[in-house]
Design a protein around this motif. Sequence first.
Motif, PDB file in Angstrom:
ATOM      1  N   SER A   1       0.774  -1.018   0.241  1.00 40.82           N
ATOM      2  CA  SER A   1       0.065   0.258  -0.206  1.00 40.82           C
ATOM      3  C   SER A   1       0.828   1.236   0.159  1.00 40.82           C
ATOM      4  N   GLY A   2       0.351   2.167  -0.092  1.00 39.07           N
ATOM      5  CA  GLY A   2       0.610   3.280   0.105  1.00 39.07           C
ATOM      6  C   GLY A   2       1.583   3.530   1.402  1.00 39.07           C
ATOM      7  N   GLY A   3       0.559   3.791   2.321  1.00 40.38           N
ATOM      8  CA  GLY A   3       0.519   3.735   3.422  1.00 40.38           C
ATOM      9  C   GLY A   3       1.982   2.844   3.607  1.00 40.38           C
ATOM     10  N   PHE A   4       2.588   2.023   3.404  1.00 40.04           N
ATOM     11  CA  PHE A   4       4.002   1.425   3.660  1.00 40.04           C
ATOM     12  C   PHE A   4       4.692   1.693   3.036  1.00 40.04           C
ATOM     13  N   LEU A   5       4.380   2.601   1.565  1.00 40.59           N
ATOM     14  CA  LEU A   5       5.428   2.852   1.087  1.00 40.59           C
ATOM     15  C   LEU A   5       5.906   4.101   1.984  1.00 40.59           C
ATOM     16  N   ALA A   6       5.392   5.272   2.284  1.00 43.92           N
ATOM     17  CA  ALA A   6       5.065   6.140   3.480  1.00 43.92           C
ATOM     18  C   ALA A   6       5.634   5.901   4.660  1.00 43.92           C
ATOM     19  N   LYS A   7       5.618   4.784   5.185  1.00 42.90           N
ATOM     20  CA  LYS A   7       6.418   4.744   6.219  1.00 42.90           C
ATOM     21  C   LYS A   7       7.857   3.813   6.072  1.00 42.90           C
ATOM     22  N   TRP A   8       7.811   3.373   5.163  1.00 40.92           N
ATOM     23  CA  TRP A   8       9.475   2.708   4.611  1.00 40.92           C
ATOM     24  C   TRP A   8      10.086   4.178   4.350  1.00 40.92           C
ATOM     25  N   LEU A   9       9.958   5.035   3.698  1.00 41.75           N
ATOM     26  CA  LEU A   9      10.857   6.146   3.785  1.00 41.75           C
ATOM     27  C   LEU A   9      10.489   7.078   5.032  1.00 41.75           C
ATOM     28  N   LEU A  10       9.969   6.816   5.807  1.00 39.27           N
ATOM     29  CA  LEU A  10      10.067   7.526   7.167  1.00 39.27           C
ATOM     30  C   LEU A  10      11.172   7.081   8.378  1.00 39.27           C
ATOM     31  N   ILE A  11      11.208   5.703   8.198  1.00 34.65           N
ATOM     32  CA  ILE A  11      11.793   4.936   8.604  1.00 34.65           C
ATOM     33  C   ILE A  11      13.629   4.739   8.117  1.00 34.65           C
ATOM     34  N   GLU A  12      13.538   5.234   6.459  1.00 32.32           N
ATOM     35  CA  GLU A  12      14.617   4.923   6.116  1.00 32.32           C
ATOM     36  C   GLU A  12      15.219   6.577   6.245  1.00 32.32           C
TER      37      GLU A  12
ATOM     38  N   GLY B   1      20.398   8.562  11.997  1.00 34.50           N
ATOM     39  CA  GLY B   1      20.913   7.605  12.942  1.00 34.50           C
ATOM     40  C   GLY B   1      19.936   8.156  14.176  1.00 34.50           C
ATOM     41  N   GLN B   2      18.196   7.700  14.047  1.00 35.17           N
ATOM     42  CA  GLN B   2      17.287   8.808  14.988  1.00 35.17           C
ATOM     43  C   GLN B   2      16.240   7.424  15.153  1.00 35.17           C
ATOM     44  N   TRP B   3      17.022   7.083  15.982  1.00 37.17           N
ATOM     45  CA  TRP B   3      16.549   5.039  15.988  1.00 37.17           C
ATOM     46  C   TRP B   3      14.754   5.591  16.656  1.00 37.17           C
ATOM     47  N   GLY B   4      14.461   6.076  16.995  1.00 32.47           N
ATOM     48  CA  GLY B   4      13.213   6.534  18.256  1.00 32.47           C
ATOM     49  C   GLY B   4      11.822   6.292  17.671  1.00 32.47           C
ATOM     50  N   TRP B   5      12.615   7.334  16.275  1.00 33.36           N
ATOM     51  CA  TRP B   5      10.959   7.294  15.623  1.00 33.36           C
ATOM     52  C   TRP B   5      10.666   6.035  15.018  1.00 33.36           C
ATOM     53  N   VAL B   6      11.982   5.285  14.047  1.00 32.91           N
ATOM     54  CA  VAL B   6      11.137   4.290  13.821  1.00 32.91           C
ATOM     55  C   VAL B   6      10.306   3.414  14.764  1.00 32.91           C
ATOM     56  N   ALA B   7      10.905   3.291  16.220  1.00 32.09           N
ATOM     57  CA  ALA B   7       9.578   2.759  17.213  1.00 32.09           C
ATOM     58  C   ALA B   7       8.013   3.330  17.100  1.00 32.09           C
ATOM     59  N   VAL B   8       8.248   4.674  16.386  1.00 29.08           N
ATOM     60  CA  VAL B   8       6.736   5.498  16.861  1.00 29.08           C
ATOM     61  C   VAL B   8       6.055   4.643  15.653  1.00 29.08           C
ATOM     62  N   VAL B   9       6.737   4.759  14.296  1.00 28.53           N
ATOM     63  CA  VAL B   9       5.988   4.019  13.530  1.00 28.53           C
ATOM     64  C   VAL B   9       5.692   2.864  13.601  1.00 28.53           C
ATOM     65  N   ILE B  10       6.443   1.970  13.492  1.00 29.54           N
ATOM     66  CA  ILE B  10       5.984   0.612  14.004  1.00 29.54           C
ATOM     67  C   ILE B  10       4.626   0.037  14.967  1.00 29.54           C
ATOM     68  N   GLY B  11       4.984   0.923  16.219  1.00 30.02           N
ATOM     69  CA  GLY B  11       3.927   1.091  16.817  1.00 30.02           C
ATOM     70  C   GLY B  11       2.735   1.381  16.861  1.00 30.02           C
ATOM     71  N   GLY B  12       2.564   2.556  15.510  1.00 25.37           N
ATOM     72  CA  GLY B  12       1.325   3.103  15.204  1.00 25.37           C
ATOM     73  C   GLY B  12       0.641   1.871  14.212  1.00 25.37           C
ATOM     74  N   GLY B  13       1.334   1.163  13.184  1.00 25.45           N
ATOM     75  CA  GLY B  13       1.283   0.873  12.405  1.00 25.45           C
ATOM     76  C   GLY B  13       0.154  -0.699  13.511  1.00 25.45           C
ATOM     77  N   LEU B  14       0.536  -0.767  14.257  1.00 27.12           N
ATOM     78  CA  LEU B  14       0.346  -2.071  14.640  1.00 27.12           C
ATOM     79  C   LEU B  14      -1.299  -1.621  15.761  1.00 27.12           C
ATOM     80  N   LEU B  15      -1.173  -0.336  16.048  1.00 31.04           N
ATOM     81  CA  LEU B  15      -2.206  -0.202  16.981  1.00 31.04           C
ATOM     82  C   LEU B  15      -3.226   0.512  15.745  1.00 31.04           C
ATOM     83  N   ALA B  16      -3.246   1.282  14.774  1.00 29.60           N
ATOM     84  CA  ALA B  16      -3.586   1.021  13.612  1.00 29.60           C
ATOM     85  C   ALA B  16      -4.135  -0.490  12.938  1.00 29.60           C
ATOM     86  N   ALA B  17      -3.432  -1.574  13.257  1.00 32.29           N
ATOM     87  CA  ALA B  17      -4.335  -3.025  12.793  1.00 32.29           C
ATOM     88  C   ALA B  17      -5.456  -3.355  13.636  1.00 32.29           C
ATOM     89  N   ALA B  18      -5.159  -2.318  15.156  1.00 30.72           N
ATOM     90  CA  ALA B  18      -6.584  -2.859  16.330  1.00 30.72           C
ATOM     91  C   ALA B  18      -7.868  -2.081  16.204  1.00 30.72           C
TER      92      ALA B  18
END
Lengths: 476, 223, 102
Positions: A386-397, A403-420
């Motif tokens: 999905s387009g959302g995947f692409l957007a989050k992939w770019l954000l993580i990249e 080297g700002q690892w904290g944001w990666v955790a936020v992006v992944i955690g947010g995806g799990l919450l959305a799934a819920a």
Amino acid sequence: MTDPVAWLILLPLVWATGAFVLGPGRGARLAIGALLVQCALALQLAVEVLAYGGRTHPVGGWGAPLGIDLAADGLSAVMLLLAQALALPLAVYARAYFAENAPTVRYFWPLAGFLLAGINALFLAADLFNLYVTLELVGLAAVGLVAAGGTARQVAAALRYLFAALAGSLLYLLGVALIYGAYGTVSLETLAPLVDARAPAAVWIAGGLMLAGLMLKTAIFPFHYWLPPAHGGAPAPVSALLSALVVKASFYLILRLSLDVFAPLAAAAATVLGLLGAAAIVWGSWQALRTDHIKMLVAWSTVAQLGYLFLVFPLLAPDGLALQAGGMQAIAHGLAKAAMFAAAGVLMLATGRDTLVGLAGVAGRVPLTLFAFGLAGVTLMGLPPSGGFLAKWLLIEAALTHGQWGWVAVVIGGGLLAAAYVFRVLRQAFLLAPADSRFHPVPRSMEWTAFVLAAASVLLGLRGVELMALLARGAA
Amino acid sequence: MIPLLKRVAVILAAASFAGALVVAMLDLPAPTVHLPAAVEANMAASGVAHPVTAVLLNFRGYDTLLEVGVLLLALLGVLAVTGVRAAPRAVAPAEPAKRMLARLLAPLMMLVAVYLLWAGAIQPGGAFQAGAVLAAAAVLLHLTGILPGWGAPGPRLRVSLAAGFLIFLAVAGALLARGALLAYPPAQAGMLILLIEAGLMVSLGLILAGLFLLLSRDSGDEA
Amino acid sequence: MSSGLVFAAAGAVLFAMGLAGIVLIGHLLRRILAFNVMGSGAFLILVGLAQRAGGADPVPQAMVLTGIVVAVASTALALALARRLHRLTGRTTLSATDSDPE
């Protein structure tokens, strides 16, 4: 002869006024016809910007700083494309929706036309004061659409929204006044070389005021209080327009100003904006998990998804990755959220209820709509392709690059919450319907427009190359 | 009720904001760009003789185009909100002397409006001021019971409300086909601006009057 | 301190008063008035600051004219909404419960 830039503003103004002259409830065919032309114009502009780069249109022939310039670059071309591509299917949807619920919004078409004109004008404006006028055009049209249903709850939501929008505009306007006082111009192009980090205190105050005003209008946490009642309480086509498009307009403006005129000052606020974005993701998702009403769930999901847009700010860099991520997220969420509200409108029409509990059994009755809701959910969760995947992939990249690892955790955690919260709806839909439940038939065109929007949000991930190239033009 | 502590805190915050703002403004160096000079230099090509009118309808005419849109939009919003059911409400007729005065004043106010429109080219005035005077005349007639409040506007009224904006859009579109949006040829600028302003005067007068007359219809009293 | 700066300083005070007003005042009519006070403050700063060196600047004056019309438009819409709310519920304030779905 045909400069798409100016016609993209004039055309919606013309059909909005035309729809008003035709009278209450009329103007749907006029709007849909004109929107087809607008889509073609936006496409033409995107192709031209991709081929030849950005361009300006000097209104009145004077040129900035005496006159007002319109400017189109990659970022504005992408946003214009998104706006027209959302408006056309939503217009088809709205026509069928209002045929079913005749008296709810009598002036929908002219209000929607002014809304779209304001949004297009905002994406193209290159003048701080002109931007204020476009912000008001967008704000008043949106408030009118929220209120037009006429129930006490809608009127209260519209007033709350209007107060937030007005406070935002006035903070922005004071900023513009200070900028004019400091530099003697409000043209973005003229201002850009004048503003630097040694700017006088009044300019810093102006930047802060404008940022605060625009954050209020974008409903980023903790300014989100007005959004769920306004977006959740309006008729479905209105909710779709507001959630998919209107909040993106003020976000676009924050992004535009922090990339351009206020770039030397923007770094000071970037981390705070990112943290607010992270808080929005958590809080919005949490509320979406708690509500019992289907449209409130979708509205709270907007609060959460807006958070991703603000993760972009601490990662903005010359490599343009974060800008591309922000643009992709705006498009993906716009398409997915329009699809979700359209689908929610169908589900509510079919069941005659607005609660999650009332959804039991819809899987067998409106499977296409439920599929559309699920597909849109895939985009919000950020699953491939999905387009959302692409957007989050770019954000993580972008986060990993800096080297700002904290944001990666936020992006992944947010995806799990959305799934819920998406699965809360799907799970309920597959339950057996109670024996006494009755289903209304729903026009096919409503089901199909929801599906087309949802499918576009997923397929976007496969065809994102051109859009990313176009966004890269905005980073230049 | 708002607790005293919050009240004091908000007032103190607002006061210190105002103080900081004043200090920052006193500290500002002279502006880099000097637009009045540019306005002055281009007055001859603007088609009007008053600098504010030149900025309003020529140099920054695009702002004004959108602003008329905002006003029409507000009327739409008010129409959408006030609902269809409320019947036009007649105001109780005022005393004969007041009615007579209103009947005498209304034509005079129309004359003043036309004068303001015409004078706008060379001195303060213009379509907005003229439209406001027209609207004031309508309000006066309404308050003396001569003019009833509005119901939902009929086709002819809708055309009149939109006419000023449509003329503005038509001129903008025609000039766009020739080059740039709202780029008046200097020779015709004065005439085109007068055409736009005349249309705006009528429509703005009606829109402003409508905002009042529609609100007076949807009275706050419980029906 | 030039007369332009006096206007601008008065504008700053008005803006801050309006801002405090919209936070503190619950009554809808008075809150709408507070927004107008805030707007007038911003207009005074726009015009006053631009002519602090003496000499009127027509550009901000035209902007303020535009701003006034926009303010009229939003005030009218706000009043229409406030009256509608009063008619439907009899209330003159927004209550905390409005945001809950019924």
